[in-house]
Design an enzyme around this catalytic site. Sequence first.
Site, PDB file in Angstrom:
ATOM      1  N   HIS A  82       9.804  27.544   1.100  1.00 10.99           N
ATOM      2  CA  HIS A  82      10.620  26.882   2.118  1.00 10.99           C
ATOM      3  C   HIS A  82      10.622  25.380   1.914  1.00 10.99           C
ATOM      4  O   HIS A  82       9.580  24.771   1.696  1.00 10.99           O
ATOM      5  CB  HIS A  82      10.076  27.213   3.519  1.00 10.99           C
ATOM      6  N   ASP A 161      12.758  28.659  18.876  1.00 11.95           N
ATOM      7  CA  ASP A 161      13.017  27.590  17.895  1.00 11.95           C
ATOM      8  C   ASP A 161      14.506  27.318  17.776  1.00 11.95           C
ATOM      9  O   ASP A 161      14.924  26.161  17.651  1.00 11.95           O
ATOM     10  CB  ASP A 161      12.430  27.945  16.525  1.00 11.95           C
ATOM     11  N   ARG A 168      16.925  19.439  19.850  1.00 10.10           N
ATOM     12  CA  ARG A 168      16.338  18.291  19.120  1.00 10.10           C
ATOM     13  C   ARG A 168      17.399  17.568  18.317  1.00 10.10           C
ATOM     14  O   ARG A 168      17.397  16.342  18.214  1.00 10.10           O
ATOM     15  CB  ARG A 168      15.230  18.784  18.169  1.00 10.10           C
ATOM     16  N   SER A 183       8.347  24.367  14.149  1.00 13.16           N
ATOM     17  CA  SER A 183       9.661  24.978  13.956  1.00 13.16           C
ATOM     18  C   SER A 183       9.676  25.816  12.666  1.00 13.16           C
ATOM     19  O   SER A 183      10.058  26.992  12.673  1.00 13.16           O
ATOM     20  CB  SER A 183      10.714  23.863  13.894  1.00 13.16           C
ATOM     21  N   LYS A 187       9.018  30.342  12.308  1.00 15.91           N
ATOM     22  CA  LYS A 187       9.988  31.236  11.648  1.00 15.91           C
ATOM     23  C   LYS A 187       9.351  31.955  10.464  1.00 15.91           C
ATOM     24  O   LYS A 187       9.564  33.128  10.250  1.00 15.91           O
ATOM     25  CB  LYS A 187      11.191  30.416  11.135  1.00 15.91           C
TER      26      LYS A 187
HETATM   27  N1  URA Z   1      13.681  22.689   9.210  1.00 14.83           N
HETATM   28  C1  URA Z   1      13.372  23.455  10.278  1.00 14.83           C
HETATM   29  O1  URA Z   1      13.503  24.679  10.253  1.00 14.83           O
HETATM   30  N2  URA Z   1      12.918  22.847  11.376  1.00 14.83           N
HETATM   31  C2  URA Z   1      12.746  21.515  11.455  1.00 14.83           C
HETATM   32  O2  URA Z   1      12.321  21.033  12.477  1.00 14.83           O
HETATM   33  C3  URA Z   1      13.088  20.738  10.333  1.00 14.83           C
HETATM   34  C4  URA Z   1      13.545  21.351   9.205  1.00 14.83           C
END
Ligand code: URA
Length: 434
Positions: A82, A161, A168, A183, A187
């Site tokens: 990621h 999220d 946000r 965040s 996930k």
């Molecule tokens: N990617 C995400 O999934 N969340 C964030 O807060 C920033 C980048």
Amino acid sequence: MRMYDIIKKKRDGFELSKEEIEFFIKGYVDGSIPDYQVSALLMAIYFNKMNKEETLFLTNAMKNSGETIDLSDIKGIKVDKHSTGGVGDKTTIALLPLVCSCGLISAKMSGRGLGHTGGTIDKLESIAGFNTNVEIDEFINSVNKIGVCLSGQSKEVAIADKKIYALRDVTATVDNISLIASSIMSKKLASGTDKIVLDVKTGDGAFMKNIEDAVELAKEMVDIGNGSCVETVAIVSDMNEPLGFAVGNSLEVMEAIDTLKGKGPKDLEELCKVLGAHMLLLGGVEKDYDEGYKKIEQAIKSGSAISKLKEFIKNQGGNENVVDDYSLFPKSKYIFELKSKKSGFVSKIKAEEIGVSAMMLGAGRGQKEDVIDLSVGIVLNKKIGDFIDEGQLLARIHYNDEEKFKSAVDKIEKAFEFSETQVESKKLIYTVIK
Ligand code: URA
């Protein structure tokens, strides 16, 4: 418990308890706590920060706000990758078939782009027919059959999220370490992976503008992963200039394909090798990092990576002929050749400005509902450290809409800075956190 008291407590710099964090997440998801109160709390968190314990509570509360995907029917160790988000970051598209051709299970869920950063799912949709919305059973079958599958994140994963990220994005509270760490990790932990390799970007085009903050973010996420029994490694990599040359959906996919043919940009190829070697190590395919690195190099040289890419595209309903015939990709009507007005060494290419310009051309969404134009974008002709003569090609701008082009072209030109003296090219990998 009252949301008002939770906001006040954080506003005054105090630590929130697990129960308070769970209360606000639950209330926001079920609609009993409104956007304006959550916005106020996010701003209080932004200024007064959260400690490690609060960040862990927030991660778990968000993870538990939706479904947890069970991938235990997939045989073998699943290693996810990621990125925290950058400009021109098409790494996943090359990396997934690459590590798979080396024997690693590649089961990944990716997101769409928002703001100045792109998303893998949007990019892959520039391949005709490619299905990015794979049902879970099919996802598991695909991985068991050919070793690789990539799908958009299920709407049911980490529901909190999704709501909080959207808030946000419009309340200037994205670039906070605890909020980004929770965040991403909520996930990832909900998506059923066994291990994670994180690419934490730092620099002008990243959410973390300086290395110290990026390292802190990396450590926070590695601690959350390891503390949740999901072994996690983070690579802190440069995002002061776009990765590779191409920025924009179909343009980036072509560059990712070039990389698997051994003809890609040096920085993208190197990043794929480093991330790939760590993935092979975590997945138990290799016991030694250097051996993993060599295996990745070999997979590019031998053509096994490009064959795996074709199989991957075909398996998800896409036209695999795009790999050999780039005319099958969406193409813009116009290409403008931006020439340099100065001679000198390129000293800066403001990545965020390039990302925003690509978005203005139509390659990204200004708002969530926007439909993106897969054909448009920018292809740089120079990177930091290169010399350019006045009148030489700086970048090609691919566009369809004259108005959008006019609004972006100045910004693109101003993203470049020059120096009379030789400039060192940027270091690509800063550190690895385990
Ligand atoms: N990617 C995400 O999934 N969340 C964030 O807060 C920033 C980048």
